[in-house]
Design a protein around this motif. Sequence first.
Motif, mmCIF file in Angstrom:
data_model
loop_
_atom_site.group_PDB
_atom_site.id
_atom_site.type_symbol
_atom_site.label_atom_id
_atom_site.label_comp_id
_atom_site.label_asym_id
_atom_site.label_seq_id
_atom_site.Cartn_x
_atom_site.Cartn_y
_atom_site.Cartn_z
ATOM 1 N N LYS A 55 -10.688 10.753 -25.584
ATOM 2 C CA LYS A 55 -9.493 10.767 -26.420
ATOM 3 C C LYS A 55 -8.409 9.897 -25.820
ATOM 4 O O LYS A 55 -7.714 9.156 -26.538
ATOM 5 C CB LYS A 55 -8.989 12.190 -26.601
ATOM 6 C CG LYS A 55 -7.830 12.284 -27.597
ATOM 7 C CD LYS A 55 -7.471 13.709 -27.915
ATOM 8 C CE LYS A 55 -6.360 13.755 -28.977
ATOM 9 N NZ LYS A 55 -5.994 15.144 -29.326
ATOM 10 N N ARG B 136 -10.709 2.983 -34.376
ATOM 11 C CA ARG B 136 -11.550 3.300 -35.531
ATOM 12 C C ARG B 136 -12.990 2.948 -35.190
ATOM 13 O O ARG B 136 -13.264 1.836 -34.716
ATOM 14 C CB ARG B 136 -11.104 2.492 -36.746
ATOM 15 C CG ARG B 136 -9.789 2.968 -37.330
ATOM 16 C CD ARG B 136 -8.658 2.016 -37.088
ATOM 17 N NE ARG B 136 -8.834 0.719 -37.728
ATOM 18 C CZ ARG B 136 -8.053 -0.322 -37.463
ATOM 19 N NH1 ARG B 136 -7.073 -0.225 -36.583
ATOM 20 N NH2 ARG B 136 -8.254 -1.475 -38.065
ATOM 21 N N VAL C 165 -16.197 13.105 -32.375
ATOM 22 C CA VAL C 165 -15.379 14.031 -33.160
ATOM 23 C C VAL C 165 -14.963 15.225 -32.306
ATOM 24 O O VAL C 165 -13.801 15.650 -32.321
ATOM 25 C CB VAL C 165 -16.146 14.503 -34.411
ATOM 26 C CG1 VAL C 165 -15.389 15.612 -35.129
ATOM 27 C CG2 VAL C 165 -16.391 13.325 -35.358
ATOM 28 N N GLY D 193 -12.086 14.650 -30.083
ATOM 29 C CA GLY D 193 -10.789 14.435 -30.704
ATOM 30 C C GLY D 193 -10.495 13.008 -31.092
ATOM 31 O O GLY D 193 -9.345 12.575 -31.040
ATOM 32 N N PRO E 82 -10.139 11.082 -34.143
ATOM 33 C CA PRO E 82 -10.075 11.409 -35.569
ATOM 34 C C PRO E 82 -10.536 10.296 -36.490
ATOM 35 O O PRO E 82 -10.866 10.553 -37.649
ATOM 36 C CB PRO E 82 -8.583 11.724 -35.788
ATOM 37 C CG PRO E 82 -7.875 10.941 -34.727
ATOM 38 C CD PRO E 82 -8.804 10.943 -33.544
ATOM 39 N N ARG E 83 -10.545 9.062 -36.018
ATOM 40 C CA ARG E 83 -10.930 7.949 -36.884
ATOM 41 C C ARG E 83 -12.391 7.567 -36.696
ATOM 42 O O ARG E 83 -12.768 6.412 -36.832
ATOM 43 C CB ARG E 83 -10.018 6.748 -36.607
ATOM 44 C CG ARG E 83 -8.553 7.016 -36.927
ATOM 45 C CD ARG E 83 -7.685 5.822 -36.587
ATOM 46 N NE ARG E 83 -6.302 6.033 -36.966
ATOM 47 C CZ ARG E 83 -5.338 5.136 -36.814
ATOM 48 N NH1 ARG E 83 -5.618 3.947 -36.284
ATOM 49 N NH2 ARG E 83 -4.107 5.398 -37.178
ATOM 50 N N HIS F 164 -16.198 7.772 -38.046
ATOM 51 C CA HIS F 164 -16.856 7.943 -39.341
ATOM 52 C C HIS F 164 -18.361 7.768 -39.169
ATOM 53 O O HIS F 164 -18.804 6.895 -38.431
ATOM 54 C CB HIS F 164 -16.346 6.911 -40.348
ATOM 55 C CG HIS F 164 -14.862 6.936 -40.549
ATOM 56 N ND1 HIS F 164 -14.239 7.813 -41.398
ATOM 57 C CD2 HIS F 164 -13.879 6.197 -39.985
ATOM 58 C CE1 HIS F 164 -12.927 7.607 -41.358
ATOM 59 N NE2 HIS F 164 -12.694 6.631 -40.507
ATOM 60 N N GLN G 221 -7.728 2.550 -42.225
ATOM 61 C CA GLN G 221 -6.709 3.135 -41.373
ATOM 62 C C GLN G 221 -6.081 2.112 -40.432
ATOM 63 O O GLN G 221 -5.522 2.467 -39.404
ATOM 64 C CB GLN G 221 -7.295 4.295 -40.569
ATOM 65 C CG GLN G 221 -7.855 5.402 -41.461
ATOM 66 C CD GLN G 221 -8.317 6.604 -40.667
ATOM 67 O OE1 GLN G 221 -7.530 7.378 -40.179
ATOM 68 N NE2 GLN G 221 -9.619 6.744 -40.552
#
Length: 246
Positions: free
Chosen positions: A179, A186, A209, A212, A214-215, A217, A244
């Motif tokens: 993190k 991203r 994920v 932490g 968050p971006r 995918h 984003q």
Amino acid sequence: MSGRFPARFAWLIAAALAAGGVRADDPATTERRVTIAELFSPEEAKAFAPTMRTDREVTFRERVPPGDGPHGVLVFVHPGNSALPMPGWAEVLDRRNLAYIAAEGFGNDRPGNQRALAALLALTHLSRTQKIDAHRRYVGGMSGGGKMASQILARFPGFFDGALCIVGAEIVVPEAQLKLTLGNKRVVFMTGNKDFNHYDVVAVYRRFVGAGIPRSHLMDIEGFGHQYPDARQLDAALELLDRQAD
């Protein structure tokens, strides 16, 4: 982003580097040959000498969208030695205003630190010759190149804003530091139920994920194997990366 990295970054990069049969498309790509010595000052270049000779020419294939920019950048790492974009990619990249660049002869058989250095040289070269969008600097790769993309983003987070990891990804920094290192990046992980790396790619995504990021995918595509994405799939992945952008 300036065309020349400060000397302090050159030393940081050098330290990190020391640690550790598909038809392609060629629509209007240009061959460029550069050396470390051409891109960096003598003091900066000296830091890279243990990784690669500073007078050695690295050959890139690049294509830049029409217009004056600023352009986003996709620095791509292939698992083989070709540096050409795949069929159908050119239209997607142009529409998304993304320059493409990849190094020839830097496939999976080359040391990882040299492959990472080639990616950094690619970004440095384009930063000197083009107006670059400082929020859309992406590193991508397929299979072993996907693993390299995740490594490069984690080890050099100051230079790239995101990564596209296609059927390959791995974690190279302690999860407790993920993190702190990648919190605002991203990352798109692409795999499918027919990819033999499916479990590993999904596992890395879940760990991102859980840490932490968050971006992060996941594109888990039904019927997708260990392969390059087609134009539609690439477009969807780039949409996630661009969505984003700051």
